[in-house]
Motif scaffolding. Structure first.
Motif, PDB file in Angstrom:
ATOM      1  N   LEU A 145       0.844  -1.200   0.000  1.00 30.47           N
ATOM      2  CA  LEU A 145       0.000   0.000   0.000  1.00 30.47           C
ATOM      3  C   LEU A 145       0.877   1.248   0.000  1.00 30.47           C
ATOM      4  O   LEU A 145       1.862   1.332   0.727  1.00 30.47           O
ATOM      5  N   GLY A 146       0.500   2.230  -0.825  1.00 29.36           N
ATOM      6  CA  GLY A 146       1.227   3.489  -0.866  1.00 29.36           C
ATOM      7  C   GLY A 146       0.424   4.598  -0.222  1.00 29.36           C
ATOM      8  O   GLY A 146      -0.766   4.741  -0.471  1.00 29.36           O
ATOM      9  N   LEU A 147       1.093   5.400   0.633  1.00 30.73           N
ATOM     10  CA  LEU A 147       0.410   6.481   1.335  1.00 30.73           C
ATOM     11  C   LEU A 147       0.949   7.858   0.972  1.00 30.73           C
ATOM     12  O   LEU A 147       0.601   8.836   1.613  1.00 30.73           O
ATOM     13  N   ALA A 148       1.804   7.940  -0.030  1.00 29.91           N
ATOM     14  CA  ALA A 148       2.325   9.242  -0.428  1.00 29.91           C
ATOM     15  C   ALA A 148       1.208  10.070  -1.065  1.00 29.91           C
ATOM     16  O   ALA A 148       0.290   9.525  -1.669  1.00 29.91           O
ATOM     17  N   VAL A 174      -3.720  11.241   4.677  1.00 33.10           N
ATOM     18  CA  VAL A 174      -4.106  10.060   5.444  1.00 33.10           C
ATOM     19  C   VAL A 174      -5.604  10.064   5.714  1.00 33.10           C
ATOM     20  O   VAL A 174      -6.269   9.023   5.630  1.00 33.10           O
ATOM     21  N   ALA A 175      -6.148  11.226   6.048  1.00 39.08           N
ATOM     22  CA  ALA A 175      -7.586  11.325   6.311  1.00 39.08           C
ATOM     23  C   ALA A 175      -8.398  10.963   5.068  1.00 39.08           C
ATOM     24  O   ALA A 175      -9.393  10.229   5.142  1.00 39.08           O
ATOM     25  N   GLY A 176      -7.976  11.466   3.902  1.00 36.04           N
ATOM     26  CA  GLY A 176      -8.686  11.146   2.674  1.00 36.04           C
ATOM     27  C   GLY A 176      -8.614   9.672   2.331  1.00 36.04           C
ATOM     28  O   GLY A 176      -9.614   9.065   1.921  1.00 36.04           O
ATOM     29  N   ALA A 177      -7.450   9.082   2.528  1.00 35.87           N
ATOM     30  CA  ALA A 177      -7.308   7.647   2.268  1.00 35.87           C
ATOM     31  C   ALA A 177      -8.199   6.838   3.200  1.00 35.87           C
ATOM     32  O   ALA A 177      -8.843   5.865   2.782  1.00 35.87           O
ATOM     33  N   SER A 178      -8.248   7.219   4.462  1.00 34.92           N
ATOM     34  CA  SER A 178      -9.085   6.498   5.418  1.00 34.92           C
ATOM     35  C   SER A 178     -10.555   6.618   5.066  1.00 34.92           C
ATOM     36  O   SER A 178     -11.307   5.637   5.149  1.00 34.92           O
TER      37      SER A 178
END
Length: 446
Positions: free
Chosen positions: A108-111, A170-174
């Motif tokens: 998983l990529g979080l950049a 991070v918030a948008g991904a969550s």
């Protein structure tokens, strides 16, 4: 004459840490408000993306075969669709910005994802996933959540601070992931563990993530009722299981987890082998990988008489029939499913685009059903152990893997939790032992 004793000196307050001061600042409160606001539009985008995937998958694998007079898709059905999907995914990787998203074998990529990457991510996901790539929607969903969070926030806040930008990402991904896992907590745990957060920094980052996940999940749960559209999420139907585990269930989980960890390593090795060759020729290898998946699906259909859909696609739709009636799956069918889907999964990891979690959960469940005939090993404990071991071996995020499988088990979660935790720990440790040994052997052969 009496004297009043002096009052004890007030204890000096402990100095605030950097993280405590950061949480109390106006800027951090603003990030929390933005996170809550981002959860709504990002969830709308994610719902639309998932509804489109569901509609396309349903049309290709159910509606169209029925319109041609087939009760189920014929054995050759996957080949033309996967050929088209491989070409389109290859085009996205080869010529569009962002190369269609990150390679699944890399995890998983979080950049932060720039807006210009969105067209390529959408093309690769919408062309590959519903047409048969053996991957899940969680990776492109995470990327879209990150990209659209920054897009929606841009008119409101400049986000010149890299830390604030990372928190909104991070918030948008969550928020985007909260529905596909069926629970907002799973999304938050996955994102946080993927980011490698620990200690005091965890509290600072977890708040925007939880807030956006919760708000986003509310939107997800309402959108289906309001629009009448359907999405597919990773879930199991209610399954009858034992009220408590036997000792044999826990003991069998140990060798089963070791074997699954070793098998997953072979699939990942195939994915890395494919990726190493696809770097120079992404279009050709995307098409080749898609055709390998199509051939595996065709072989499965010819060998078993079942739909090629079982081997193609992410596998989330197969969890329900597998869990509802494990006795209906014969040993030869399960072996064919595991072997052929693993091959398709391996090449998809290296050359196509999508997420690695969904196929791993399905393969772990199928392996659990396969070994449930062992003396004293119940079907539900075996499935729980298989799903936990496969998930922890693929990611590997042990805490998130355990939370995901426990919550998937629904009413059986409390009873099955011990076998899940044992399988996660054994698979994770086995994976950590296998990986360095393989790397050392590879180094000696160079």
């Amino acid at each position: 004459m009496t004297t009043t004793p002096p009052e004890p000196a007030a204890e000096a307050e402990a100095p605030l840490s950097d993280e405590q001061r950061a949480v109390r600042t106006r800027g951090y409160v603003g990030v929390l408000l933005l996170s809550a606001g981002v959860g709504i539009p990002v969830s709308l985008v994610a719902f639309g993306f998932l509804a489109l995937l569901h509609a396309a998958e349903h049309g290709v694998w159910e509606t169209l075969p029925e319109s041609f007079g087939y009760d189920v898709a014929p054995w050759w059905w996957a080949l033309p669709w996967l050929l088209v999907g491989g070409v389109l995914v290859g085009v996205a990787i080869r010529w569009l910005p962002g190369h269609g998203g990150h390679v699944p074998i890399d995890g998983l990529g979080l950049a932060p994802v720039p807006a210009r990457f969105v067209p390529g991510i959408l093309l690769a996901a919408l062309a590959g996933l519903p047409l048969g790539a053996v991957l899940g929607p969680e990776a492109p969903l995470l990327a879209l959540g990150s990209a659209f969070a920054l897009i929606f926030v841009r008119p409101v806040a400049a986000l010149d601070d890299p830390a604030a930008k990372a928190l909104i990402t991070v918030a948008g991904a969550s928020a985007a992931l909260s529905a596909i896992f069926g629970n907002p907590l799973i999304a938050a745990v996955f994102v946080l563990e993927a980011a490698g957060l620990a200690g005091p920094k965890l509290a600072r980052v977890v708040l925007p993530s939880l807030l956006a996940s919760g708000v986003g999940f509310l939107v997800f749960t309402g959108m289906g009722a309001w629009t009448g559209l359907e999405i597919s999420s990773l879930s199991l139907p209610p399954v009858e299981g034992p009220e408590r585990l036997d000792l044999a269930d826990v003991l069998w989980a140990i060798p089963v987890a070791v074997v699954i960890a070793f098998a997953v390593r072979q699939v990942q090795h195939l994915g890395r082998w494919t990726k190493a060759r696809a770097v120079a020729r992404p279009l050709e290898y995307a098409v080749a990988a898609a055709l390998v998946v199509g051939l595996c699906a065709a072989a499965y259909a010819l060998l078993t008489g079942r739909s090629p859909e079982d081997v193609a696609l992410s596998g989330q739709g197969l969890l329900e029939p597998l869990a509802s009636d494990p006795a209906a799956w014969s040993v030869p069918v399960l072996i064919a499913l595991i072997v052929l889907k693993s091959i398709g999964y391996g090449v998809s990891l290296g050359a196509l685009r999508g997420g690695a979690i969904f196929p791993a959960v399905l393969l772990g469940a199928a392996a659990g059903v396969l070994v449930s005939g062992l003396p004293g090993f119940g079907a539900l404990p075996a499935m729980a152990a298989g799903m936990a071991a496969a998930t922890a071996s693929v990611l590997p995020f042990p805490v998130a893997s355990a939370v995901l499988v426990v919550l998937l088990l629904g009413p059986n979660a409390t009873a099955m939790a011990p076998v899940v935790l044992v399988a996660v720990v054994v698979a994770f440790v086995s994976e950590q032992i296998i990986a360095p040994q393989r790397a050392q052997r590879a180094g000696r052969t160079v």
